[in-house]
Design a protein around this motif. Sequence first.
Motif, PDB file in Angstrom:
ATOM      1  N   GLN A 115       4.957   8.530  -8.786  1.00  0.00           N
ATOM      2  CA  GLN A 115       4.007   7.727  -9.058  1.00  0.00           C
ATOM      3  C   GLN A 115       3.055   7.203  -8.170  1.00  0.00           C
ATOM      4  OE1 GLN A 115       2.761   4.141  -9.164  1.00  0.00           O
ATOM      5  NE2 GLN A 115       1.239   4.910 -10.542  1.00  0.00           N
TER       6      GLN A 115
ATOM      7  N   TRP B  25       2.295   8.691 -14.174  1.00  0.00           N
ATOM      8  CA  TRP B  25       3.238   9.437 -13.436  1.00  0.00           C
ATOM      9  C   TRP B  25       2.724  10.865 -13.414  1.00  0.00           C
ATOM     10  CZ3 TRP B  25       5.898  12.348 -16.970  1.00  0.00           C
ATOM     11  CH2 TRP B  25       5.772  11.964 -18.346  1.00  0.00           C
ATOM     12  N   HIS B  26       3.638  11.683 -12.646  1.00  0.00           N
ATOM     13  CA  HIS B  26       3.526  13.250 -12.485  1.00  0.00           C
ATOM     14  C   HIS B  26       4.845  13.912 -12.574  1.00  0.00           C
ATOM     15  CE1 HIS B  26      -0.757  12.067 -11.342  1.00  0.00           C
ATOM     16  NE2 HIS B  26      -0.351  11.056 -10.792  1.00  0.00           N
TER      17      HIS B  26
ATOM     18  N   LYS C 267       6.386  17.827 -11.218  1.00  0.00           N
ATOM     19  CA  LYS C 267       6.236  19.221 -10.644  1.00  0.00           C
ATOM     20  C   LYS C 267       7.540  19.875 -10.248  1.00  0.00           C
ATOM     21  CE  LYS C 267       4.969  18.251  -5.707  1.00  0.00           C
ATOM     22  NZ  LYS C 267       4.044  18.817  -4.799  1.00  0.00           N
TER      23      LYS C 267
END
Length: 394
Positions: A326, A389-390, A392
């Motif tokens: 985040q 948030w992300h 990957k």
Amino acid sequence: MSDITTLIIGAGGVSRVVVHKCVQNAEIFGTIVLASRTKKRCDEIKAELSDAKIETTFIDADDTNALIKLIKKVNANIVINVALPYQDLTIMDACIATSTPYLDTANYEHPDEAKFEYKEQWARDAKFKEAGIMGLLGSGFDPGVTNVFCAYAQKHYFDSIETIDILDCNAGDHGYPFATNFNPEINLREVSAKGRYWENGEWIDTAPMEIKMIWDYPQIGKKDSYLLYHEEMESLVKHIKGLKRIRFFMTFGESYLTHMKCLENVGMLGIKEIEHNGTKIVPMEFLATLLPDPSTLGARTKGKTNIGIVATGIKDGVKKSIYIYQVSDHEECFKEVNSQAVSYTTGVPAMIGAKLILEGKWQGKGVFNMEEFDPDIFMEELNKQGLPWHIKEL
């Protein structure tokens, strides 16, 4: 307006964020009672939200009996503890005595020993059960959101997680040669302590700042990151299945480390009383009075924070790694709640945890850590409440 009464104890930078965010969700939190040893600070926060239903009062959070009387007087439906970690136990005991749900953002730390652990808070589990209430520990960002990130990864991305690295980067610049972003005494005790990580079933100690790695933080760039001990690891080793190693890294600039080492070398980080001109003082407490008040840093802090976890494990027989993180902007946080991002990223999750308790979405009797509940609803709230948030794959 809700008929709930929310008692918030503490009036520092994190408290300011919690109050602002509770007011934004007034349909859940109702009347807010803000209590602190320094009532003036409570009044300052109230003045920022003149249209909100906020009451302020004095409280000595070291006094369990006084806390009990206050909880009963205001008929609190929940207590949000954003006071000092030294006061966790007295506030928990008051909640037990009054059968009031409890939430904090940092685990107990003994005032006379540079050590923080969940032992004494977990020991109150039976009493919380007897009182029929829930205690939620560490509902900040780290601990807090990082625990939820781990639970989310475990639920959706892995059959088993083998390693976790928690990565905390504050790339903010406040313009001072040396300052701390939260309570100076707590911050400096944490940073100057020995490092510690868990691997293959045992804890391994390291010298302070002994282990360093460089990590490329999205939206920030590559930063020196140093291994520290941090409390969420203590609960995550209990609840993440298959875990073989967990570490915590935090970024520090050379200027910060140089100042801290100098202060340590001359004894200014000491936590034992010494005598000076006939007066007993604690060096660390004296230093805290000289440093800039963290609550005043918001208006001058620029840059971003990035806090997240890297988890590696097995899914369907294949090894994989994911990065959940985040990013917050100090200036944007200040525009919204008059606090910088370090306080923002702690205060918003505290509000979310309390919201889920009051809504009955996170339920239980006893003392719990964040990763013990369904992470999905918390992750949804993060996106709604200002902490998107992300994820990957690496």
